[in-house]
Design a protein around this motif. Structure first.
Motif, mmCIF file in Angstrom:
data_model
loop_
_atom_site.group_PDB
_atom_site.id
_atom_site.type_symbol
_atom_site.label_atom_id
_atom_site.label_comp_id
_atom_site.label_asym_id
_atom_site.label_seq_id
_atom_site.Cartn_x
_atom_site.Cartn_y
_atom_site.Cartn_z
ATOM 1 N N LYS A 1 -32.602 1.266 -0.110
ATOM 2 C CA LYS A 1 -33.503 0.149 0.197
ATOM 3 C C LYS A 1 -33.358 -0.250 1.664
ATOM 4 C CE LYS A 1 -32.645 -4.066 -1.496
ATOM 5 N NZ LYS A 1 -32.651 -5.244 -2.407
ATOM 6 N N GLU B 1 -38.277 -5.061 -0.646
ATOM 7 C CA GLU B 1 -37.450 -5.583 -1.737
ATOM 8 C C GLU B 1 -37.297 -4.583 -2.876
ATOM 9 O OE1 GLU B 1 -38.164 -9.704 -2.798
ATOM 10 O OE2 GLU B 1 -39.359 -9.970 -0.993
ATOM 11 N N SER C 1 -34.123 -3.450 3.432
ATOM 12 C CA SER C 1 -34.473 -4.841 3.099
ATOM 13 C C SER C 1 -34.678 -5.728 4.316
ATOM 14 C CB SER C 1 -33.362 -5.443 2.230
ATOM 15 O OG SER C 1 -32.118 -5.411 2.922
#
Length: 249
Positions: free
Chosen positions: A130, A164, A132
């Motif tokens: 991820k 997210e 973020s």
């Protein structure tokens, strides 16, 4: 457990392991120690190949230390903090030895950058990724060159905008971040050991020259990543970022 960075040598393979009790997040002192350890391993004649790994079994690296980011009060301190990731990526880029990544779990932000800066990366099925940074008011500026180089600008943009969402290990393999994905850490470790020890028997001069080829076109990264660190160092002072990080601390 206390935070640490260690180097262990076995059969001409240098295993560099980093750990932080907060999901292997990376404060400045650990980033500095990791960069220095990579540099030292790169000129150690007892090492032909390097394996980069982290401690624990759930998270490879949670990225930057939120607590340290929250404490930043001026642009210079922000620049110095984000330069930590720049120094590690550049140490990996300049290292004379091939670096194999061993990613056993999730990676966030800077952790994705570390995986992308390896020369060959193996992971488990649990190694989702991820980026973020946009969601907390900054952006993956420092690690972008390494990530885009490995997975392409389109995939990097997708991850950055969908900030997210954890993208699966299969996505990471499809895009080129991971070369292979394994069902468990045990199987991963066996594959890493076999590959690293096999490479360690190859001609060190040939490995060194191939490393140069792999990283052609990146000679400007000292300046580029420093410029990116300045961008992040400014953005981290925003009220948006400060308030957002307090909710996650």
């Amino acid at each position: 457990m206390e935070a640490y960075v260690t180097l262990n040598i076995e059969n001409k393979v240098g295993y560099i392991e980093f750990h932080h009790p907060n999901r292997n997040s990376m404060p400045s002192d650990i980033l500095e120690l990791l960069a220095q350890t990579i540099k030292a391993a790169g000129i150690n004649d007892d090492i032909n190949v390097i394996v980069l790994k982290s401690g624990g079994d759930r998270t490879f690296c949670a990225g930057a230390s939120f607590n340290e980011i929250i404490a930043i009060e001026d642009e210079e301190t922000g620049f110095q903090f984000f330069s930590g990731f720049a120094k590690v990526i550049n140490a990996m880029r300049k290292c004379q030895k091939l670096i194999i990544g061993r990613v056993q779990g999730k990676s966030v932000g800077g952790g994705v950058g570390l995986a992308a800066a390896t020369d060959y990366c193996l992971a488990t099925q649990y190694a989702s990724i991820k980026l973020s940074e946009l969601s907390i008011g900054i952006g993956p500026f420092v690690i972008e060159p390494a990530v885009s180089r490995k997975i392409g600008k389109n995939a990097m943009s997708q991850m950055t905008i969908d900030a997210e969402t954890f993208f699966s290990s299969e996505f990471a393999k499809e895009k080129g971040l991971f070369s292979e994905v394994f069902e468990s850490t045990e199987v991963l470790d066996e594959a890493v050991k076999i590959l690293a020890e096999k490479l360690a028997t190859y001609n060190p001069k040939a490995l060194k020259e191939m490393k140069k080829v792999f990283w052609e076109g990146t000679n400007n990264w000292d300046d580029l990543l420093s410029e990116r660190a300045r961008i992040s160092g400014k953005l981290v002072l925003s009220t948006f970022t400060k308030n957002t990080l307090k909710r996650f601390r």
